[in-house]
Structure formats: C-alpha cells, structure tokens
Scaffold this motif. Structure first.
Motif, mmCIF file in Angstrom:
data_model
loop_
_atom_site.group_PDB
_atom_site.id
_atom_site.type_symbol
_atom_site.label_atom_id
_atom_site.label_comp_id
_atom_site.label_asym_id
_atom_site.label_seq_id
_atom_site.Cartn_x
_atom_site.Cartn_y
_atom_site.Cartn_z
ATOM 1 N N ILE A 77 -8.970 11.818 -6.423
ATOM 2 C CA ILE A 77 -8.286 11.955 -5.131
ATOM 3 C C ILE A 77 -6.799 12.214 -5.331
ATOM 4 C CG2 ILE A 77 -9.936 10.402 -4.008
ATOM 5 C CD1 ILE A 77 -7.571 8.326 -3.949
ATOM 6 N N ASP A 78 -6.171 12.708 -4.293
ATOM 7 C CA ASP A 78 -4.719 12.848 -4.256
ATOM 8 C C ASP A 78 -4.146 11.507 -3.820
ATOM 9 O OD1 ASP A 78 -2.055 13.344 -3.713
ATOM 10 O OD2 ASP A 78 -2.424 15.044 -2.379
ATOM 11 N N PRO A 79 -3.308 10.842 -4.610
ATOM 12 C CA PRO A 79 -2.776 9.526 -4.236
ATOM 13 C C PRO A 79 -2.019 9.543 -2.913
ATOM 14 C CG PRO A 79 -1.625 10.417 -6.166
ATOM 15 C CD PRO A 79 -2.826 11.261 -5.941
ATOM 16 N N GLU A 80 -1.510 10.708 -2.502
ATOM 17 C CA GLU A 80 -0.802 10.802 -1.226
ATOM 18 C C GLU A 80 -1.731 10.577 -0.023
ATOM 19 O OE1 GLU A 80 2.345 11.031 -0.572
ATOM 20 O OE2 GLU A 80 3.135 11.418 -2.577
ATOM 21 N N THR A 81 -3.041 10.647 -0.258
ATOM 22 C CA THR A 81 -4.000 10.450 0.834
ATOM 23 C C THR A 81 -4.419 8.997 0.994
ATOM 24 O OG1 THR A 81 -5.931 10.871 -0.582
ATOM 25 C CG2 THR A 81 -4.897 12.780 0.484
ATOM 26 N N LEU A 82 -3.884 8.108 0.162
ATOM 27 C CA LEU A 82 -4.215 6.684 0.284
ATOM 28 C C LEU A 82 -3.586 6.101 1.548
ATOM 29 C CD1 LEU A 82 -3.729 5.484 -3.406
ATOM 30 C CD2 LEU A 82 -5.889 5.441 -2.124
ATOM 31 N N ASP A 83 -4.367 5.309 2.274
ATOM 32 C CA ASP A 83 -3.863 4.638 3.477
ATOM 33 C C ASP A 83 -3.335 3.240 3.165
ATOM 34 O OD1 ASP A 83 -4.620 6.636 5.574
ATOM 35 O OD2 ASP A 83 -6.611 6.260 4.749
ATOM 36 N N TYR A 84 -3.959 2.575 2.186
ATOM 37 C CA TYR A 84 -3.531 1.231 1.818
ATOM 38 C C TYR A 84 -3.556 1.065 0.299
ATOM 39 C CZ TYR A 84 -3.768 -0.585 6.603
ATOM 40 O OH TYR A 84 -3.546 -0.825 7.931
ATOM 41 N N ILE A 85 -2.579 0.315 -0.197
ATOM 42 C CA ILE A 85 -2.598 -0.171 -1.577
ATOM 43 C C ILE A 85 -2.513 -1.689 -1.491
ATOM 44 C CG2 ILE A 85 -1.409 -0.260 -3.798
ATOM 45 C CD1 ILE A 85 -0.291 2.522 -3.192
ATOM 46 N N ILE A 86 -3.562 -2.360 -1.942
ATOM 47 C CA ILE A 86 -3.635 -3.821 -1.893
ATOM 48 C C ILE A 86 -3.644 -4.341 -3.321
ATOM 49 C CG2 ILE A 86 -4.943 -5.814 -1.061
ATOM 50 C CD1 ILE A 86 -6.351 -3.859 0.917
ATOM 51 N N VAL A 87 -2.653 -5.142 -3.670
ATOM 52 C CA VAL A 87 -2.579 -5.699 -5.021
ATOM 53 C C VAL A 87 -2.791 -7.208 -4.957
ATOM 54 C CG1 VAL A 87 -1.171 -6.059 -7.076
ATOM 55 C CG2 VAL A 87 -1.046 -3.886 -5.850
ATOM 56 N N PRO A 120 4.966 7.555 3.749
ATOM 57 C CA PRO A 120 5.318 6.218 4.246
ATOM 58 C C PRO A 120 4.162 5.538 4.974
ATOM 59 C CG PRO A 120 6.294 7.894 5.647
ATOM 60 C CD PRO A 120 5.703 8.613 4.471
ATOM 61 N N LYS A 121 3.154 6.316 5.377
ATOM 62 C CA LYS A 121 2.010 5.720 6.061
ATOM 63 C C LYS A 121 0.991 5.126 5.092
ATOM 64 C CE LYS A 121 2.409 8.374 10.326
ATOM 65 N NZ LYS A 121 1.721 9.239 11.314
ATOM 66 N N CYS A 122 1.263 5.251 3.831
ATOM 67 C CA CYS A 122 0.484 4.518 2.813
ATOM 68 C C CYS A 122 1.075 3.113 2.745
ATOM 69 C CB CYS A 122 0.568 5.210 1.459
ATOM 70 S SG CYS A 122 -0.137 4.255 0.103
ATOM 71 N N VAL A 123 0.377 2.163 3.321
ATOM 72 C CA VAL A 123 0.888 0.796 3.461
ATOM 73 C C VAL A 123 0.537 -0.018 2.213
ATOM 74 C CG1 VAL A 123 0.768 -1.329 4.819
ATOM 75 C CG2 VAL A 123 0.668 0.899 5.962
#
Length: 348
Positions: A77-87, A120-123
C-alpha cells in the motif's frame, strides 16, 4: 490484515550471560542457590533460552518504524493512504543508559514522521494497555473500519523492556525487545475479525504488575523498574484467559474443531501451555498438535510485540511446523498489566 512486518533486534542475550549477575530477593538478600541453578529453574518454567536486545542507539519508536515499513511493503500500500497509525507500547522511548521515559511527541507521531507521511488526516495515537495492547489496537482498527471512518489502519506493538529491568531481579531474564506490525484494511473479500473480547480486572489485580525500586537496597530508591507478582499473575491468567477465549470463540460461531491456530502472548511457556490446555478442556478436548505456535524460546517476552512478531513469522513460514492457509480460523489472545485480557477470532 493485508500485510505484516516485524523487527527482531540483532543483539542476542543467552541465559549464560546472567551467570555473573548478582540476583537478590525482594528483601535485598542473596539466594542460597547458585546462579546456575536459578537459570536452570528459570528456563524450565519460562522456556526462554535466549532473548533479543535493541542496539544502544535504537529506541522503541525506531523498532516500531522498522516493523511498520515492512508491514506496509508486505501489504503493498501507499503509506499516504493510511487513516490511522496506532502504536501500542508501555514505557515510551527510554534511551539506553537513562531512566527517563520520553513520550513527547508520541511514539505513533514519531513513526508517522519516520515514514514520511504528509497526509494530516492520517491520525496517529498511542495505546497503553499492557501486553494485550497490540490486540486491542487491532480491535479498535476494525471498529473504525466497520464504522466507515477508516479504510486502512496500521497497528504496531513495540517495546524495549531491557531498558527498564532491575538487573538484580531474576525476572529480568524474562524481558526482551522487539516490534511487530500489521496493516488492517477494508476489502470485499470474506474473513477478518469474527468476534472479540476485552476486559479489565482492576479490583484486586490492578498492581500485579507495577513500577518498583531495585532489590539492591544500595541503589537510588527513586529509580523504578518493572516488577511483578509472578504467582498471582500465573493464577489469574490460567483462570481468566481460557474463559475469555471461550466466550470469544462462542460468539464467533466457529466450532472449536475448526480452529487452526491460537496465537497467545509469549509470556511464559508453562503459563501459555496451561492456558491452552484449560481452554480446550472447556470443550472436553485435548490440545491439537501444532495449534499453538511459540517463539519465546529464542525471543523472550517483548510484551506488546510478541503476538504481532509471532504472527508475522508464522505467515512467512519462519517457524518449523507452523503455517497458515487462506480461510483458516485462528484466535489471538493476551493478558497483561491492568490486569487486562483480550482476544479475537479471525478468518485468515
């Protein structure tokens, strides 16, 4: 879960490296047994022969980033298409040789920055839920997706427990470093999470894992290390985790005989074996051969990283006699600080 990745630190610490340690009991007294005996008993109980430590210049967020890169590449996938990153983590970045936890900015923001994501919409946010943190992150990701507010999420579990252990505590031999990640995305294909279960026991169980001072009474009382009431955790886990697993499986509608794999948090070999036996006993069954993959023997207990790391290794055929096929019904389950328990049933 369209892609997975993990980062296994290169520094190997064998049990023999603890022979010269000064192990003390909680009162600061030396044990009557030699370290050879202590280490042998430790291996018999936990199954751990080796563990991995991060190189001194790397922090938890670095390990998380490495695992994330591999998961994104694996998913294609293109990382720019991620909606959320949860660590999911527990102690933030603890630089080698220091005692201070650094969570400003959050580890998830650091990972997003390292990935070079501009959207910026990748939270990005962090999740502290003890060892079950990665599973809880996956449960949250699928909730976002099913609610229609996300299409792609990246869930990471990372930790450098070697930085917060008391070297005078025998339990320090359990802990290790590592990171695992998965991309969860909406697809039109069948499968995904079929059911989940989460619980927090905080009446008598809240402080089974805690921050405490070193067993060496000559050291600074204000410096804290990870501590645990091992016997209480064991008794709690082998009682409550099988019940949560059963509840989760029953909600999924899947027959126990169709369950191909059970991925359990790699905390302690004997404890995990007791959990799986009690789980199958609730269905009046023996544990099937090869149903429970394990990597604790060489990787130790890396908290939130154990399950995503284990899953990634099995997906990529890196563990003997363990593999997955499309359509397999599998379960994930964990227990840890809180005390928190969770599980989910998944169609691969």
């Amino acid at each position: 879960m369209s892609g997975t990745g993990s980062y296994i630190p290169s520094e190997v610490s064998c049990n023999s490296s603890f022979v010269q340690h000064e192990f003390l009991d909680k009162n600061g007294s030396k044990f009557e047994f030699t370290n050879d005996v202590i280490i042998e008993k430790f291996k018999d109980i936990t199954g751990i022969a080796e563990r991995r430590y991060a190189k001194t210049h790397l922090n938890t967020s670095d390990l998380a980033y490495f695992a994330a890169e591999r998961a994104i590449e694996n998913a294609g996938i293109d990382p720019e298409t991620l909606d959320y990153i949860i660590v999911a983590h527990n102690f933030g970045d603890v630089k080698y040789g220091t005692i201070q936890s650094d969570t400003l900015p959050s580890l998830s923001v650091r990972v997003k920055h390292s990935l070079g994501i501009k959207n910026p919409k990748c939270v990005a946010y962090d999740l502290i839920f003890g060892c079950p943190g990665w599973i809880e992150g996956v449960i949250q990701a699928q909730a976002f997706i099913r609610a229609g507010i996300a299409k792609k999420c990246l869930v990471i579990g990372a930790e450098t427990l070697s930085r917060i252990v008391d070297k005078h505590d025998r339990d320090s031999m359990i802990y290790s470093d590592g990171a695992g990640a998965a991309v969860i995305e909406r697809t039109d294909e069948p499968g995904g999470i079929l059911s989940h279960e989460s619980a927090t026991f905080a009446a008598d169980e809240a402080y089974y894992l805690y921050y405490g001072k070193s067993y060496n009474q000559e050291l600074d009382d204000d410096t804290r290390y990870i501590k645990m009431h091992g016997r209480k955790i064991y008794e709690f886990a082998v009682t409550q985790v099988p019940l949560a697993m059963k509840s989760c499986l029953d909600k999924s509608g899947i027959d126990i005989k169709d369950l191909k794999k059970v991925f359990i948090h790699q905390a302690n070999e004997k404890m995990d074996e007791a959990i799986i036996k009690r789980f199958y006993r609730t269905y009046k069954m023996q544990v099937p051969e090869h149903v429970m993959p394990m990597n604790i023997h060489t990787l130790g207990n890396s908290s939130v990283a154990t399950i995503p790391t284990l899953f990634d290794m099995v997906r990529k055929n890196l563990i003997a006699n363990q593999s997955l096929e499309k359509g397999d019904k599998i379960m994930f389950a964990s227990v840890g600080a809180g005390m928190n328990i969770n599980a989910f049933v998944y169609e691969y």
